[in-house]
Design a protein around this motif. Sequence first.
Motif, PDB file in Angstrom:
ATOM      1  N   ALA A  88      10.234   0.884   3.989  1.00  0.00           N
ATOM      2  CA  ALA A  88       9.382   1.054   2.710  1.00  0.00           C
ATOM      3  C   ALA A  88       8.923   2.406   2.417  1.00  0.00           C
ATOM      4  CB  ALA A  88       8.333  -0.183   2.993  1.00  0.00           C
ATOM      5  N   GLY A  89       8.828   2.627   1.086  1.00  0.00           N
ATOM      6  CA  GLY A  89       8.306   3.803   0.927  1.00  0.00           C
ATOM      7  C   GLY A  89       6.894   4.041   0.385  1.00  0.00           C
ATOM      8  N   VAL A  90       6.355   5.138   0.583  1.00  0.00           N
ATOM      9  CA  VAL A  90       4.975   5.498   0.195  1.00  0.00           C
ATOM     10  C   VAL A  90       5.102   6.593  -0.992  1.00  0.00           C
ATOM     11  CG1 VAL A  90       3.949   4.850   2.396  1.00  0.00           C
ATOM     12  CG2 VAL A  90       4.442   7.035   1.955  1.00  0.00           C
ATOM     13  N   ASP A  91       4.392   6.641  -1.904  1.00  0.00           N
ATOM     14  CA  ASP A  91       4.313   7.405  -3.044  1.00  0.00           C
ATOM     15  C   ASP A  91       3.200   8.169  -3.286  1.00  0.00           C
ATOM     16  OD1 ASP A  91       5.861   8.503  -4.967  1.00  0.00           O
ATOM     17  OD2 ASP A  91       6.202   6.943  -6.387  1.00  0.00           O
ATOM     18  N   GLY A  92       3.306   9.234  -4.060  1.00  0.00           N
ATOM     19  CA  GLY A  92       2.142   9.922  -4.495  1.00  0.00           C
ATOM     20  C   GLY A  92       1.403   9.172  -5.782  1.00  0.00           C
ATOM     21  N   LEU A  93       0.088   9.289  -5.843  1.00  0.00           N
ATOM     22  CA  LEU A  93      -0.639   8.499  -6.840  1.00  0.00           C
ATOM     23  C   LEU A  93      -1.525   9.418  -7.623  1.00  0.00           C
ATOM     24  CD1 LEU A  93      -2.175   5.772  -4.191  1.00  0.00           C
ATOM     25  CD2 LEU A  93      -0.201   5.792  -5.833  1.00  0.00           C
ATOM     26  N   GLU A  94      -2.432   8.914  -8.448  1.00  0.00           N
ATOM     27  CA  GLU A  94      -3.283   9.870  -9.179  1.00  0.00           C
ATOM     28  C   GLU A  94      -4.545  10.459  -8.335  1.00  0.00           C
ATOM     29  OE1 GLU A  94      -3.750   7.931 -13.056  1.00  0.00           O
ATOM     30  OE2 GLU A  94      -1.774   7.749 -13.134  1.00  0.00           O
ATOM     31  N   GLY A  95      -5.203  11.382  -9.157  1.00  0.00           N
ATOM     32  CA  GLY A  95      -6.300  11.712  -8.300  1.00  0.00           C
ATOM     33  C   GLY A  95      -7.375  11.071  -7.639  1.00  0.00           C
ATOM     34  N   GLY A  96      -7.491  11.166  -6.368  1.00  0.00           N
ATOM     35  CA  GLY A  96      -8.505  10.130  -5.898  1.00  0.00           C
ATOM     36  C   GLY A  96      -8.202   8.945  -5.288  1.00  0.00           C
TER      37      GLY A  96
END
Length: 747
Positions: A88-96
Amino acid sequence: MSPGGTPIHGGGHRRGRDGARKLPDERPLWQRPKLISLAAVILVVVLAAGDSNVRPPLHLLSGSADGTVTVALNETINEFQPHKQLGAGVDGLEGGEIAKVWTQKNITAMKSAGWGAISYRLRTELGVKAWHWNPVGTWSNPAKKEGYWTSSDVIEKDAGVSYGYHLPRRGNTIDQANNDAFAKITDGDPTSFWKSNPYLDPHFTKRPSTEHQQWIMIGLGYEKPVQDITINWGDPYASKFKVQYWSGSNDAIHPAHPTANWKDFPNAAHDGTGGKQTVTVADSPVSTQFVRILMSEGSGTGPAGSTDIRDRLGYSVRELSIGYTKDGSFVDHLVHRKDQEQSPTWVSSTDPWHKATDMDKDYEHASFERTYGSGLTNNEPMMIPVPVLYGIPDDAAALVSYLKKKKFPFFQVEMGEEPDGQLATPEDYAQLYMQVADAIKKVDPNVQMGGPGYQTVIPDWIHWRDANGDNSWTSRFVKYLKAKGRMEDFDFFSFEWYPFDDVCGKHDKQIAEHPKLFYEQIEKQYKNGLPRDVPMVITEYGYSSFAGQVELEFPGAIVNVETAAMHLEVGGHTSYFYGLEPNWVFQEEEGKPCNTFGNLMMLQFYEDFKIRPLVGYYAAQLVTRHWVKPGNEKHQMLKAKSDLKLADGNPQVTSWAVRRPDGKISILLINKDPKKEVSVKLEGSGGDLSGPYHMYQYSQDHYDWKPGSVEESGGKPTKSFPPTKTHQSSSKVTLPPYSISVVHAES
């Protein structure tokens, strides 16, 4: 969609990457209440811990079956290790968001789905951003904290997160992530400018400038008369360029029409003068929707006082105007604004130069220290990304050096992400790929590298046709590497799989066609020149890259399960499910025609950060806990075939079989009919397929989704039970409508 109404690309914005992804009250995630519900996490873990018999048992069949599923017990078509190859993949998210989503309770819930290896996705590459994977590093101009960034390969104090950085020399109006910035070519500011990537200049490529011509494409929205173009050049400028128009179709973004391509204006070729230059490209206006400026030779000039050779390499444009002269006055078709409403431009490449003040905290990635320490990697080597389009080779090499120093296990390095979606040419990407590979091999010559990390586009991954009429991305990428004698650096082929753009379409028809689409796409790559001995990796997959209710219902789960199984069936190496992290349901433009809310996820956030399992969670467990034996013992993929067909000729029941290391023959069965229950008889060829049989089954008896308003978290399951386990001696089994089943035969 672009301001001109042209689709950005066939894949759209993936979940968790779109600026439209908001919580129910439309506030960004980090501004929401911070309470996590322990009870909800415990619920998920308890449900994952065992099999449930709360649903009615399956029917035992005494009569004849509707069809047969035959398993070729002596025909092994692939071997695999589940924990390494079903990830499975983990991704970038938004601030905080990382701190809010990556709680220990949530991580425990994520791990309970049973996926193994992790792919670390690179959201900055999609957002036309540089990435400081380590906040400590060096600038090429340290006095001003600007220039070209190289992260240090030593981290003394982990920040827990890393960030993206705006590129002030950006040329793309549209990007594949938050899409919250704009191009400097039509922003109305003569002090700002776009500049191409200096690493595509002959100084670095060691090739003639004509081999990597750089370009700007401008969308006019619809066909308009074009006769004159004014270019306000920066430094360096193009000393030779030509101007072209798109002909043969109204879509230069997805150029599938066989006769569509760029054509020279009647007065196409010009010598660049620098400064503000106006050229007349036709004696009378030519009607077109897209214009391209193709630059083939640079001036080699740079800003006054610059000592970095990269400042003098490539091409730079401050502002453009395109139009025609009417009654003695110039009519400019372009909209010059500092936002997404400007006339859209796309460019061949962008200079990764930036400043410390360009940090964008809405591009937040978990640090590698945090990722490895979280337990999400499941003690498996991780697939890691390195920037290619918006980074420099030395920075990629530093990342590999850092991981090796820390003894963090990684298996493969994916070179960039989705270059096709950003309209990079296969040849430009291949050239940057080679330069990054050279830098990495100085650190470790044995690192496995691959790409291109395509976004999904049906029916194929394509670009504008070259001089030979070839528009296949795969064909041209492989040809370039072969011509340069660099195929030894192409260790794996990667792509993403989001097959259905239309989340409001006929979902039964879509999932019926799913296997055909997949098999055809894979075979097409081999026909386009992909060597069959290059391992194939799906770095992300899901029903659609657009949000829709179908992702929260059985068709979405069926696509997920089929993708993992089909990839192994065709000899694929590793696939990575996208949607591991808990998320919120939301609506975007593509879901509005049918008023649906959705997301790619298996765990739903609701109320004050409680989480609950969705259809994708239990479907994942059927694959990772029941179809295969958890762990890394070798499994054999066996050829399986169902003879049940739908009215359109597509399979009604799809099937895949494995011989597990415990000796069981495990058969995965999917009934794709939304209304009809069917029965199948399980048979073996080349041996006996005998009972007793153990069945794990998941259907609409177990799960149902009820849509709701934004205030109601976009909807919720009205029932959500784990798969049912039953035992029987008969080889005839019933498959409910829209169901996923796993049968174990003891032989």
